[in-house]
Enzyme design. Sequence first.
Site, PDB file in Angstrom:
ATOM      1  N   GLY A 194       0.562  -1.137   0.048  1.00  0.00           N
ATOM      2  CA  GLY A 194       0.095  -0.064  -0.113  1.00  0.00           C
ATOM      3  C   GLY A 194       0.897   1.196   0.104  1.00  0.00           C
ATOM      4  O   GLY A 194       1.850   1.235   0.382  1.00  0.00           O
ATOM      5  N   ARG A 242       1.024  -5.170  -5.570  1.00  0.00           N
ATOM      6  CA  ARG A 242       1.361  -6.226  -5.113  1.00  0.00           C
ATOM      7  C   ARG A 242       1.643  -7.209  -6.100  1.00  0.00           C
ATOM      8  O   ARG A 242       1.186  -7.536  -7.072  1.00  0.00           O
ATOM      9  CB  ARG A 242      -0.097  -6.669  -3.908  1.00  0.00           C
ATOM     10  N   ASP A 276       5.334  -5.260   6.339  1.00  0.00           N
ATOM     11  CA  ASP A 276       6.022  -6.518   6.627  1.00  0.00           C
ATOM     12  C   ASP A 276       6.122  -7.504   5.232  1.00  0.00           C
ATOM     13  O   ASP A 276       7.131  -8.064   5.254  1.00  0.00           O
ATOM     14  CB  ASP A 276       4.863  -7.375   7.627  1.00  0.00           C
ATOM     15  N   THR A 280       4.038   2.369   5.827  1.00  0.00           N
ATOM     16  CA  THR A 280       2.560   1.767   5.993  1.00  0.00           C
ATOM     17  C   THR A 280       1.649   2.850   6.908  1.00  0.00           C
ATOM     18  O   THR A 280       2.149   3.293   7.978  1.00  0.00           O
ATOM     19  CB  THR A 280       2.587   0.666   6.386  1.00  0.00           C
ATOM     20  N   ASP A 321      -0.610   1.784   8.525  1.00  0.00           N
ATOM     21  CA  ASP A 321      -1.372   1.278   9.419  1.00  0.00           C
ATOM     22  C   ASP A 321      -0.487   1.159  10.958  1.00  0.00           C
ATOM     23  O   ASP A 321      -0.937   0.774  12.053  1.00  0.00           O
ATOM     24  CB  ASP A 321      -1.481  -0.362   9.057  1.00  0.00           C
ATOM     25  N   ASP A 350       1.822  -0.643  11.908  1.00  0.00           N
ATOM     26  CA  ASP A 350       1.661  -2.288  12.354  1.00  0.00           C
ATOM     27  C   ASP A 350       3.012  -2.863  12.117  1.00  0.00           C
ATOM     28  O   ASP A 350       2.800  -4.045  12.222  1.00  0.00           O
ATOM     29  CB  ASP A 350       0.452  -2.916  11.660  1.00  0.00           C
ATOM     30  N   ARG A 392      -6.099  -2.131   8.444  1.00  0.00           N
ATOM     31  CA  ARG A 392      -6.039  -3.648   8.164  1.00  0.00           C
ATOM     32  C   ARG A 392      -6.444  -4.240   9.789  1.00  0.00           C
ATOM     33  O   ARG A 392      -7.536  -3.943  10.240  1.00  0.00           O
ATOM     34  CB  ARG A 392      -4.897  -4.215   7.840  1.00  0.00           C
TER      35      ARG A 392
END
Length: 324
Positions: free
Chosen positions: A15, A76, A107, A129, A131, A133, A175
């Site tokens: 992303g 992707r 990741d 990212t 996120d 995360d 996510r």
Amino acid sequence: MAKEVKTIGVLTSGGDAPGMNAAIRAVVRTAMNKGIKVKGIMRGYAGLLQEEIVDMESTSVSNIIYRGGTILYTARCMEFTTEEGQRQGAEICRKHNIDGIVVIGGDGSFRGAGKLAALGINTIGVPGTIDLDVACTDYTIGFDTAVNTAMEAIDKVRDTSTSHERCSIIEVMGRNAGYLALWCGIGNGAEDILLPERYNGDEQALINRIIENRKSGKKHNIIINAEGIGHSTSMARRIEAATGIETRATILGHMQRGGTPTCKDRVYASIMGAKAAMLLCEGKSNRVVAYKNGEYVDYDIQEALQMTKDIPEDQYEIAQMLVK
């Protein structure tokens, strides 16, 4: 003795995130400052396998630091998750005389970077990212811009929600991580925050709080719902049926990925990109640049991927106190 690095590549994968362009700019200019050539790899690992590789100069990254998205584009690539795809990627690097690659992503992107490193291509990861995360780092490129974008949008929804005396469920991205939801919940003064790391699915308790809030004189309710929970539209219908209060769902979606990056995302991304290029110039490989406890550090990719991360309990407890 470390192999002399003459040419490095840079790609963005997964992303997109505001600030990626700042990181690309820093990689290019840091490497060129050290006499290293730079090649841009378009569309992530998919572009690598298609040999979409271009020469980059200092002017290639002029006037991009303020732009959202990524000038190298991103995609992707399922093919790169296979051993055959990974071997092909390493051979293409050698074909184009690329001694090392900076991979900007999350990741999944780092797993691919680790595979390239195992195949002899020096690889450094940079966490990009929205996120937040990536477990090895306290900061990821794009989070600060995304959370500010979401916060401003939620402020606007609150205005109309108040005017109509509604309950509003606002779904933010992330996510399976609740960092965007937590920050927006605190920053926007939400009445409820639903995080995948903490939400037990007790919708009746949520309904009861909305009813109690209305009885106490509150004319609107803002509920921040994390993407990892989702189903905001059906949740809104159930809440309206149970409370009799008009309830609307707003899914902010990909607007959170776009927009002009904040100063923090520009500066942190620039430092991370520069450090990634310097690690490659030093002959390092299989590392991830991170921001941890106020310092820029780097970790072994496999070590970083094995790390875990959770919502800080003290922040969650504070959020619960403030929403009451």
